[in-house]
Design an enzyme around this catalytic site. Sequence first.
Site, PDB file in Angstrom:
ATOM      1  CE  LYS A 225     -14.396   8.058  13.059  1.00  0.00           C
ATOM      2  NZ  LYS A 225     -15.392   7.107  13.562  1.00  0.00           N
TER       3      LYS A 225
ATOM      4  CG  ASP B 248      -0.993   5.025   0.263  1.00  0.00           C
ATOM      5  OD1 ASP B 248      -1.971   4.699  -0.439  1.00  0.00           O
ATOM      6  OD2 ASP B 248      -0.915   4.783   1.475  1.00  0.00           O
TER       7      ASP B 248
ATOM      8  CB  CYS C   9      28.546 -27.018   5.610  1.00  0.00           C
ATOM      9  SG  CYS C   9      28.649 -25.627   6.747  1.00  0.00           S
TER      10      CYS C   9
ATOM     11  CB  CYS D 225      25.970 -28.047   8.591  1.00  0.00           C
ATOM     12  SG  CYS D 225      27.645 -28.438   9.115  1.00  0.00           S
TER      13      CYS D 225
ATOM     14  CG  ASP E  93      -1.959  -1.055   1.124  1.00  0.00           C
ATOM     15  OD1 ASP E  93      -2.746  -1.188   2.043  1.00  0.00           O
ATOM     16  OD2 ASP E  93      -1.981  -1.757   0.095  1.00  0.00           O
TER      17      ASP E  93
ATOM     18  CE  LYS F  11      -7.517   4.182   7.069  1.00  0.00           C
ATOM     19  NZ  LYS F  11      -7.012   3.005   6.333  1.00  0.00           N
TER      20      LYS F  11
HETATM   21 ZN   LIG Z   1      29.159 -26.719   8.682  1.00  0.00          ZN
END
Ligand SMILES: [Zn+2]
Length: 687
Positions: free
Chosen positions: A313, A41, A430, A446, A37, A119
Site C-alpha cells: 500500500k 485466477d 507385497c 508387509c 484459486d 495477505k
Molecule cells: Zn515386502
Amino acid sequence: MARLTKKQARAEISRLREEIRRHDHLYYAESNPEIPDADYDRLMRRLVELEQDYGLAVPDSPSQRVAGEVAEQFNPFSHVIPMMSIDNAVDEQETREFDKRIKRFLKTEEEIEYVLQPKFDGVSASLTYAEGKLLHGATRGDGKTGEEITANVKTVRSVPLALSGRGRKPKLVEIRGEVVFPKSLFAKLNEELKKLNEELEKENETLLKEDKKPKPLRTLFKNPRNAASGSLRQLDSSVTARRPLHFYAWGVGSCEGVDLRDELEIYEAFHKWGFIAEEPRGCLGIDQAIEYARELERKRDSIDYEIDGAVLKVRSRRLQEILGTTAKYPRWSVAIKFSPKQVTTKIRYITIQVGRTGHLTPVAELEPVKISGIEIKRASLHTEDTVREKDVRIGDTVVVQRAGDVIPEVVEVVPSKERGKESFSMPKDCPRCEASIEREGSFHLCPNTSCPAQIKGRISLFASRNAFDIEGLGGKRVEQLINEGILRNMADIFTLRREQLLGLEGFAEKSVENLLEEIEKSRDVSFERFLNSLSIKHVGSRTAQTLAREFRTPESLMGATAEDLIRVDGVGEELAQSILRFFEDPERKSVVEALLRQVRIEEEPEPSGENEKISGKTFVLTGTLSVTREQVKSEIERLGGKVVNSVSGKTDFLVSGADPGTTKLQKARELGTDIITEEHLKSLIGL
Ligand SMILES: [Zn+2]
C-alpha cells in the site's frame, strides 16, 4: 496463442463467464470451491484479456464486478464505502508496473513510500464502531453489500467489543480485516466433524426404521479458509463461538472524529484500540518492497495462518486519496501473489510404496506439474481408506498440494472433469517380496522384515543426515548396491571395499574414495544417534534421546525387561513392546550386534543435574538467536526444561531474539508470559 476469430472469441468468452459464475457461486454462496484459486485466477485473467482484445466487455460480465452473492439466510448489509478487492500482481514485472503507474499518476520521479503486510487467506469482514462500541459486523459479500453477522463476530475473541485505550475515540469508524482459521487446528476440526457424522449416521438408522426423516450430515472443510468462512457464516452463533477463529485488522473504511494520516498510524491505532494486526513494514521504493515480499514468502509455512500474498500500500492516506480508485480497484494498493501451493493435474496410475517399517502407501503417479517452480510427478495418497474417502480413481483430474518440505499430497478430485474409470484397491501381496499383506488399523503392512523394499528404506534412513550422516549414500545408491548384492543390511556398509565399488555405474575412483572416507568418519557415533538410526518402530529422535539418557549403553537397553522400559518417563506399553520385539527378532538383533562390532559408541554423559530455574519450565523461542534453535533447545532440555512451538497459557518464558515474530510477542503480552532476552536465558542456564 493463435488469434481467434471474433465468433470464436465470443464463444470462448461466454463459456468462461458461465464457468466463472459457477465457481463464484460455489466459492461465495456455498463456501465449497472445486478448483484452486490459482486456476480460478487464470480463468478470470483469460476472460479479461479476451474481452479487452476483442472489445466485448459488457456490464454484466463477471469481470466487471467483484463477484459474490448474498446468501438468503442473513440480512444484507450495505457498506458505506465499498470494500473493493485489490488488483493482483503475479510477478515482479507486474509489481514494478504498479509502481510506475503510481509515479506517472503523481507525476513524480521520487521513490514512493510504501508499507507491506501479509495477505491472509481468510474471509474479509468489516466491523463498525460507534462511539467506541461495536455496532455491526458484516462480511464483504460483493463489496457493496455483505451479510450482517454481528452476533457471530462478537464470538470471535480477537474482535474487541469496545475500543480500548485512552484518548479520543472516533465518533464512527469502520475496521476492516480478515477472519482466519489456524492451520494447526484445521485437521482436528474435520476429525470432529467426521465423528459427528458417524453419530448422525447411527441416529439416522434408527430414524429411518421409524420412518422419520434422517438428519443431514455435515460437509467437511477443504482448507482453513473454507473453515473460517463456514464457521463465521453459521446461523447459530454458538457454533461460531466454538471455532478457533481469529480477526486480523488490516484497514480502515470510513472514519469520523480521528485523523489517521498514514498506514503506520492506522497500525498504532489498531494496537491501541485492542485489535490484532501485523505490523506493516515500511519500504522506500519498489526494490525494497519486492525484497520484503520475498522474505515473507519464505516465511509463509512457519506462520499458523494461510498467507497467499503480500499487500503493498502507499503509506500516506493523503496520497491514497489523490490516487483514488478505478472502477474495480484502489489505485494505491496491489496484492503481490505468492506462487500457488496447489495445482490440478491428472493421475496416470497408482503405485505402492513399501516403507522401511513395512507400511504400504498408495502413490499417485502424476502428469508432471510445477508447484513453486519445483516439478511434481508423484503425490501421496496415504492409505487405502483415504483413496476411498476421496474417491480417487486412475485417470482422475486432481488437486495436488505441496507445503514446505512435506511430500506432495492429493487433496481432492475435481468432479467437473471427466472421471477416471478404474478404482483402486490394495494388492493382497507385497509388490516387492510377495509376502501376504496384513492390516493394522487403517494401514496395510508387509510383515516380512527381510523385504528388499524395507531393507532399502532402513539403510537409506541409516545413512541419512539425522542418523549416521554418510554423504554420498542416498536412496538411489542404496538401491543400486542392494541390487548388486553388495548391501544386505546396515552393517554391510562398514565392510564395503574399494574393489567392490570400482567399476559400478556412477562410482569413479574419486567418488569411491570419498564415500569410503565418509563411512570411516561416521564410525564414531552417540548412543542417541545410533538408536535413532535403527528404524525401531515408534522410536523417533525424541524417544531415542530419552532411551539413551536412561540406559546409557546398547547392552543395558538390550537387556531391559518390559518393566524396566515402562518405568522410563515417556515410554508407554506400545513403545516398550515394540523395542522388545525388535531385539527379539534374531535377524535384526544379529544386524545390531554386527553394527556394534563396526562402530564406536560414545559414552552418554552422566546427567548434568537439573537446574531449578529451567527444570519443569516451558519455553518458546522466537526470532534469530546467536546459536541455532536446535542447540538452545537441547540445552534447555538437558536441564529438564521443555521447548514448544507456540505461546499458550502453559508457557513460562518467551525467549525473544533479533527480529521476533509479532504473533508470538502479542500472544505473550496478552497472556502476561515473561518475555526474556537470549542474555537473560544464558544467565538462567548459568553460562
Ligand atoms: Zn515386502
